[in-house]
Write an enzyme that holds these catalytic residues in place. Structure first.
Site, mmCIF file in Angstrom:
data_model
loop_
_atom_site.group_PDB
_atom_site.id
_atom_site.type_symbol
_atom_site.label_atom_id
_atom_site.label_comp_id
_atom_site.label_asym_id
_atom_site.label_seq_id
_atom_site.Cartn_x
_atom_site.Cartn_y
_atom_site.Cartn_z
ATOM 1 N N GLN A 10 0.708 -1.087 0.027
ATOM 2 C CA GLN A 10 -0.036 -0.030 -0.092
ATOM 3 C C GLN A 10 1.037 1.027 0.228
ATOM 4 O O GLN A 10 1.943 1.453 0.541
ATOM 5 C CB GLN A 10 -0.821 0.075 1.280
ATOM 6 C CG GLN A 10 -2.083 0.741 1.085
ATOM 7 C CD GLN A 10 -3.219 0.319 2.071
ATOM 8 O OE1 GLN A 10 -3.461 -0.886 2.467
ATOM 9 N NE2 GLN A 10 -4.042 1.262 2.257
ATOM 10 N N SER A 93 3.791 -6.343 2.626
ATOM 11 C CA SER A 93 2.324 -6.571 3.273
ATOM 12 C C SER A 93 1.204 -7.128 2.496
ATOM 13 O O SER A 93 1.413 -8.267 2.117
ATOM 14 C CB SER A 93 1.896 -5.103 3.736
ATOM 15 O OG SER A 93 0.893 -5.195 4.488
ATOM 16 N N LEU A 94 0.663 -6.285 1.898
ATOM 17 C CA LEU A 94 -0.386 -6.988 0.857
ATOM 18 C C LEU A 94 0.262 -7.359 -0.254
ATOM 19 O O LEU A 94 -0.446 -8.533 -1.000
ATOM 20 C CB LEU A 94 -1.600 -5.924 0.474
ATOM 21 C CG LEU A 94 -1.097 -5.041 -0.671
ATOM 22 C CD1 LEU A 94 -1.459 -5.486 -2.050
ATOM 23 C CD2 LEU A 94 -1.584 -3.503 -0.418
ATOM 24 N N ARG A 118 -9.747 -8.116 3.933
ATOM 25 C CA ARG A 118 -8.498 -7.420 4.954
ATOM 26 C C ARG A 118 -8.363 -6.240 4.937
ATOM 27 O O ARG A 118 -8.285 -5.885 6.088
ATOM 28 C CB ARG A 118 -7.170 -8.101 4.013
ATOM 29 C CG ARG A 118 -6.112 -7.765 4.635
ATOM 30 C CD ARG A 118 -4.676 -8.593 4.051
ATOM 31 N NE ARG A 118 -3.405 -8.150 4.728
ATOM 32 C CZ ARG A 118 -2.556 -7.283 4.586
ATOM 33 N NH1 ARG A 118 -2.823 -6.253 3.660
ATOM 34 N NH2 ARG A 118 -1.514 -7.166 5.156
ATOM 35 N N HIS A 202 -0.286 -3.505 11.323
ATOM 36 C CA HIS A 202 0.926 -4.422 11.707
ATOM 37 C C HIS A 202 1.146 -4.016 13.174
ATOM 38 O O HIS A 202 2.534 -4.148 13.428
ATOM 39 C CB HIS A 202 2.019 -4.214 10.655
ATOM 40 C CG HIS A 202 1.636 -4.640 9.325
ATOM 41 N ND1 HIS A 202 1.711 -6.031 9.048
ATOM 42 C CD2 HIS A 202 1.835 -3.994 8.156
ATOM 43 C CE1 HIS A 202 1.362 -6.229 7.792
ATOM 44 N NE2 HIS A 202 1.457 -4.861 7.143
ATOM 45 N N GLN A 251 0.664 -12.125 9.827
ATOM 46 C CA GLN A 251 1.013 -10.842 9.116
ATOM 47 C C GLN A 251 0.300 -9.891 9.630
ATOM 48 O O GLN A 251 0.697 -8.589 9.580
ATOM 49 C CB GLN A 251 1.110 -11.096 7.700
ATOM 50 C CG GLN A 251 1.821 -10.306 6.802
ATOM 51 C CD GLN A 251 0.788 -9.860 5.562
ATOM 52 O OE1 GLN A 251 -0.337 -9.277 5.647
ATOM 53 N NE2 GLN A 251 1.585 -9.937 4.486
#
Length: 309
Positions: A10, A93-94, A118, A202, A251
């Site tokens: 992102q 991440s994503l 998510r 996170h 995660q």
């Protein structure tokens, strides 16, 4: 020469991303159409012609960035590049979901639906205004861990993204993160600034989102990836589907160990990192982590021009 394919997270989103690929490559267009169908809406219209504020909403940005990465990969495949040309895949991440879809562990449709869930769950986990994230530049990871611990004062403040040797992001309660910014400056940070994000990703405050992802992932079939995934929370390669499922849940609240992941790949023979999708942020990080490694970016037809030779 060993190569890794890496997929952005992102922050890389821009209006119009992937559109030129979709116009030039039918296989790239098919990815956007598949994501639109999976979500039951024209996300592609938002990506190409919408408002950046709407695209930046977490629930939109996450599947949109995955779609753009997979469209770029399909265009690369049309020029003769295969996912198995990579020794490892990894995503920030994503981007980990993009990496898994690229390597055949997830279908594109499942990745899109999971990322929509998510994004919604991460946004809903913490009321707007109660959480924050901040980038601390010029301090190493161990120092930032100490800064976060000092700033917490009974609240949540964690090192969330270990991006490169001099860029670590902290996440948690807004007051604690603001304290971390001031402490970091006292410790000699080159810059310390709050980030324009909608939620504190996170960190432990994301536990409700992790619980929601556990439910969502339980209903999805995961295959062993064709190329080993270097997982964010482990910073080493994994291929077992059930282990990957657990790591995707972890995660959500765990740190993105990007610096360690790139270092691990470099130590295991990777000399080229190909960033697939929007932006060039990961390439910059790679150059600061793996000295001498080559980086390339593939997000437009122009980027693919020399693959045709």
């Amino acid at each position: 020469m060993s190569r890794a394919f890496v997929f952005p997270g992102q922050g890389a989103q821009t209006i119009g991303m992937g559109q030129a690929l979709a116009e030039a490559y039918p296989a790239a267009l098919a990815v956007f159409q598949e994501v639109d169908e999976a979500l039951g809406e024209k996300l592609s219209a938002l990506i190409w012609d919408g408002d950046i504020a709407d695209l930046t909403l977490t629930a939109n940005a996450q599947p949109a960035l995955m779609a753009t990465s997979l469209a770029a990969l399909r265009a690369m495949e049309a020029e003769g590049v295969s996912i198995t040309d990579a020794a490892f895949v990894a995503g920030h991440s994503l981007g980990e979901y993009s990496a898994l879809a690229a390597s055949g562990s997830l279908t594109i449709a499942d990745a899109a639906r999971l990322l929509r869930i998510r994004g919604q769950a991460m946004q809903a986990a913490v009321p707007v205004g109660q959480g924050a994230m901040a980038a601390l530049l010029g301090l190493d990871f161990a120092t930032v861990v100490d800064v976060a611990a000092e700033a917490a004062q009974g609240q949540v403040c964690q090192a969330a993204n270990d991006n490169d040797p001099a860029q670590v992001v902290v996440s948690g309660h807004k007051d604690a993160v603001e304290r971390a910014v001031e402490i970091a400056k006292e410790r000699g940070a080159r810059r310390a600034m709050l980030l324009p994000v909608s939620a504190p990703f996170h960190c432990a405050l994301m536990q409700p989102a992790a619980d929601r992802m556990a439910e969502a992932l339980a209903d999805v079939a995961l295959q062993a990836p064709k190329v080993p995934l270097v997982a964010n929370v482990r910073a080493e390669a994994v291929q077992n589907p059930e282990e990957i499922r657990k790591l995707l849940i972890a995660q959500v609240t765990g740190s993105v160990r990007w610096r360690e992941s790139v270092a691990w790949m470099s130590e295991n023979g990777v000399t080229e990192f190909w960033e697939i999708g929007a932006g060039k942020a990961l390439s910059g990080m790679v150059k600061r982590i793996a000295k001498g490694a080559e980086t390339r970016n593939f997000g437009t037809p122009q980027d693919l021009a020399d693959l045709k030779a």
